[in-house]
Every structure is written in structure tokens, then in C-alpha cells.
Design a protein around this motif. Structure first.
Motif, short mmCIF file in Angstrom:
data_model
loop_
_atom_site.label_atom_id
_atom_site.label_comp_id
_atom_site.label_asym_id
_atom_site.label_seq_id
_atom_site.Cartn_x
_atom_site.Cartn_y
_atom_site.Cartn_z
N ALA A 5 86.70 9.42 67.77
CA ALA A 5 85.97 10.57 68.33
C ALA A 5 86.42 11.86 67.68
O ALA A 5 85.61 12.75 67.39
N PHE A 6 87.72 12.00 67.43
CA PHE A 6 88.24 13.20 66.78
C PHE A 6 87.72 13.31 65.35
O PHE A 6 87.30 14.39 64.91
N LEU A 7 87.73 12.22 64.60
CA LEU A 7 87.24 12.26 63.22
C LEU A 7 85.75 12.57 63.15
O LEU A 7 85.30 13.32 62.28
N ILE A 8 84.97 12.01 64.06
CA ILE A 8 83.53 12.32 64.10
C ILE A 8 83.33 13.79 64.46
O ILE A 8 82.47 14.47 63.88
N THR A 9 84.11 14.29 65.39
CA THR A 9 84.00 15.69 65.78
C THR A 9 84.35 16.62 64.62
O THR A 9 83.66 17.61 64.39
N VAL A 10 85.41 16.30 63.89
CA VAL A 10 85.77 17.11 62.71
C VAL A 10 84.66 17.05 61.68
O VAL A 10 84.29 18.08 61.09
N GLY A 11 84.08 15.88 61.48
CA GLY A 11 82.95 15.76 60.56
C GLY A 11 81.75 16.57 60.99
O GLY A 11 81.08 17.19 60.15
N ARG A 12 81.47 16.59 62.28
CA ARG A 12 80.33 17.36 62.79
C ARG A 12 80.58 18.86 62.66
O ARG A 12 79.65 19.62 62.44
N ILE A 13 81.83 19.29 62.81
CA ILE A 13 82.12 20.73 62.74
C ILE A 13 82.10 21.22 61.30
O ILE A 13 81.51 22.25 60.99
N PHE A 14 82.75 20.48 60.39
CA PHE A 14 82.93 20.99 59.04
C PHE A 14 81.94 20.45 58.01
O PHE A 14 81.74 21.09 56.99
N ALA A 15 81.36 19.29 58.23
CA ALA A 15 80.48 18.69 57.23
C ALA A 15 79.28 18.02 57.89
O ALA A 15 78.95 16.87 57.56
N ASN A 16 78.63 18.69 58.80
CA ASN A 16 77.52 18.09 59.53
C ASN A 16 76.39 17.67 58.61
O ASN A 16 75.74 16.65 58.83
N GLU A 17 76.15 18.45 57.56
CA GLU A 17 75.05 18.12 56.64
C GLU A 17 75.38 16.90 55.78
O GLU A 17 74.48 16.29 55.22
N SER A 18 76.64 16.52 55.68
CA SER A 18 77.04 15.36 54.88
C SER A 18 76.99 14.05 55.68
O SER A 18 77.03 12.98 55.09
N LEU A 19 76.96 14.15 57.00
CA LEU A 19 76.90 12.94 57.81
C LEU A 19 75.51 12.31 57.69
O LEU A 19 74.51 13.01 57.60
N PRO A 20 75.45 10.99 57.68
CA PRO A 20 74.14 10.33 57.59
C PRO A 20 73.27 10.68 58.80
O PRO A 20 73.75 10.74 59.93
N VAL A 21 72.00 10.91 58.53
CA VAL A 21 71.05 11.20 59.61
C VAL A 21 70.65 9.87 60.23
O VAL A 21 70.44 8.89 59.54
N GLY A 22 70.55 9.83 61.51
CA GLY A 22 70.17 8.60 62.19
C GLY A 22 71.06 8.30 63.37
O GLY A 22 70.60 8.32 64.51
N PRO A 23 72.34 8.00 63.12
CA PRO A 23 73.20 7.70 64.27
C PRO A 23 73.40 8.96 65.13
O PRO A 23 73.55 10.05 64.62
N PRO A 24 73.40 8.78 66.44
CA PRO A 24 73.64 9.94 67.33
C PRO A 24 75.13 10.25 67.37
O PRO A 24 75.85 9.82 68.27
N TRP A 25 75.62 11.01 66.39
CA TRP A 25 77.04 11.27 66.23
C TRP A 25 77.65 11.93 67.46
O TRP A 25 78.78 11.62 67.85
N ALA A 26 76.93 12.85 68.06
CA ALA A 26 77.47 13.53 69.25
C ALA A 26 77.68 12.55 70.40
O ALA A 26 78.70 12.59 71.09
N LEU A 27 76.73 11.66 70.60
CA LEU A 27 76.85 10.66 71.67
C LEU A 27 77.98 9.67 71.39
O LEU A 27 78.72 9.28 72.30
N ILE A 28 78.15 9.29 70.12
CA ILE A 28 79.24 8.39 69.76
C ILE A 28 80.59 9.08 70.01
O ILE A 28 81.52 8.45 70.52
N ALA A 29 80.69 10.36 69.67
CA ALA A 29 81.95 11.10 69.90
C ALA A 29 82.25 11.24 71.39
O ALA A 29 83.40 11.06 71.82
N VAL A 30 81.23 11.53 72.19
CA VAL A 30 81.43 11.65 73.63
C VAL A 30 81.88 10.30 74.20
O VAL A 30 82.84 10.22 74.99
N SER A 31 81.21 9.24 73.80
CA SER A 31 81.56 7.90 74.31
C SER A 31 82.97 7.51 73.93
O SER A 31 83.73 6.97 74.75
N GLY A 32 83.36 7.78 72.69
CA GLY A 32 84.71 7.45 72.24
C GLY A 32 85.77 8.24 72.97
O GLY A 32 86.82 7.71 73.35
#
Length: 157
Positions: free
Chosen positions: A65-92
Motif C-alpha cells: 500500500a505504501f509503494l502504491i501510494t508513493v507511485g500515485r503521488i510521484f509518478a501517477n502518469e507512469s502507472l498502468p491505466v486500468g487497475p484501481p490503484w487507489a482502491l488497492i492501496a486502501v484495501s492493503g
């Protein structure tokens, strides 16, 4: 790549702080402690970190969850589009927090090595366990707050 922390919002700064603190506190060997009080001898305190038993799963959830959150904050445009990253981070964050809290509060200390010499035993969360509870709950709450846009709409990823 330079990062200007002044452009980050309060929620993002809190996510970085409490996420890093949560991951760091899993490494200290005072997550769970057992203190053995012997007959006529000084007390012996033994501790262990969160990376054992089912705590490995909770710690991995928090780390992911921490790594996904860091990815969303600093490199959101580099994350693949499709998976609900915010929901995965909240769940984790929520699952990891719950697993570690239940593990810490239900710790019984194990069986003492020499039962005849032990008058009584205290077992439970140590100082890093209590701090980890606060940090992981704060991280889970801030992850949920980061899941929503300021106007109440869910984030795009």
C-alpha cells in the motif's frame, strides 16, 4: 528528478509520513514483547518484530500500500491505466493494519522455556507495536481520504 514537497497537499505529506513510519516500525523487535518474572531473579524481556507468522502478510500489505501510494503521488502518469490503484492501496492499508493489530493484541508470549523458574509472565505489544498501531491506522485513514477528490468524486486511478 527533483521533488518539491511544498506542492504536495497535507494528505499526501501525511501519507508519506505515516506510510514510511508504518513500514519502518514493523522492523523493530519490540512489536511483541514477553517479560518473564522469575523466582529470585531479574525479569527477562524478549521481543520480536512484526515479520513473523501472519504478521508477514500484514507487513507486506502495508508495504504494498505504501509503494502504491508513493507511485500515485510521484509518478501517477507512469502507472498502468486500468487497475484501481487507489482502491488497492486502501484495501492493503486497511487489511495490513487489521492483521497487525489483531496479531499484536492476541499475542500470548509463547510457552516459557523453564516453567518452574517463572513466577509469572507479561505478554503483549511493545513500544513499537503501540506506535505501529497508531501509524498504520493513520495511514489507512489518510489512504481512504486520498481515495476521494476534494469535491467527493473518486479519483481516476
Amino acid at each position: 528528478m527533483t521533488v518539491d514537497f511544498n506542492v504536495l497537499g497535507r494528505t499526501e505529506k501525511g501519507l508519506l509520513l505515516f506510510g514510511a513510519l508504518s513500514v519502518l516500525l514493523t522492523l523493530f523487535n519490540r512489536f511483541e514483547t514477553s517479560t518473564y518474572h522469575g523466582k529470585g531473579i531479574n525479569a527477562v524481556t524478549v521481543g520480536q518484530n512484526a515479520w513473523n507468522g501472519v504478521g508477514v502478510l500484514g507487513s507486506l500489505f502495508l508495504l504494498a500500500a505504501f509503494l502504491i501510494t508513493v507511485g500515485r503521488i510521484f509518478a501517477n502518469e507512469s502507472l498502468p491505466v486500468g487497475p484501481p490503484w487507489a482502491l488497492i492501496a486502501v484495501s492493503g492499508a486497511v487489511a495490513g493494519s487489521l492483521i497487525l493489530i489483531v496479531k499484536g493484541l492476541t499475542f500470548d508470549g509463547g510457552a516459557p522455556m523453564v516453567t518452574n523458574a517463572v513466577a509469572h509472565m507479561d505478554a503483549g505489544p511493545g513500544w513499537s507495536g503501540w506506535l505501529l498501531f497508531v501509524a498504520s491506522i493513520s495511514f489507512a485513514v489518510l489512504t481512504w481520504l486520498g481515495f476521494k477528490e476534494p469535491d467527493g468524486r473518486p479519483t481516476r486511478s
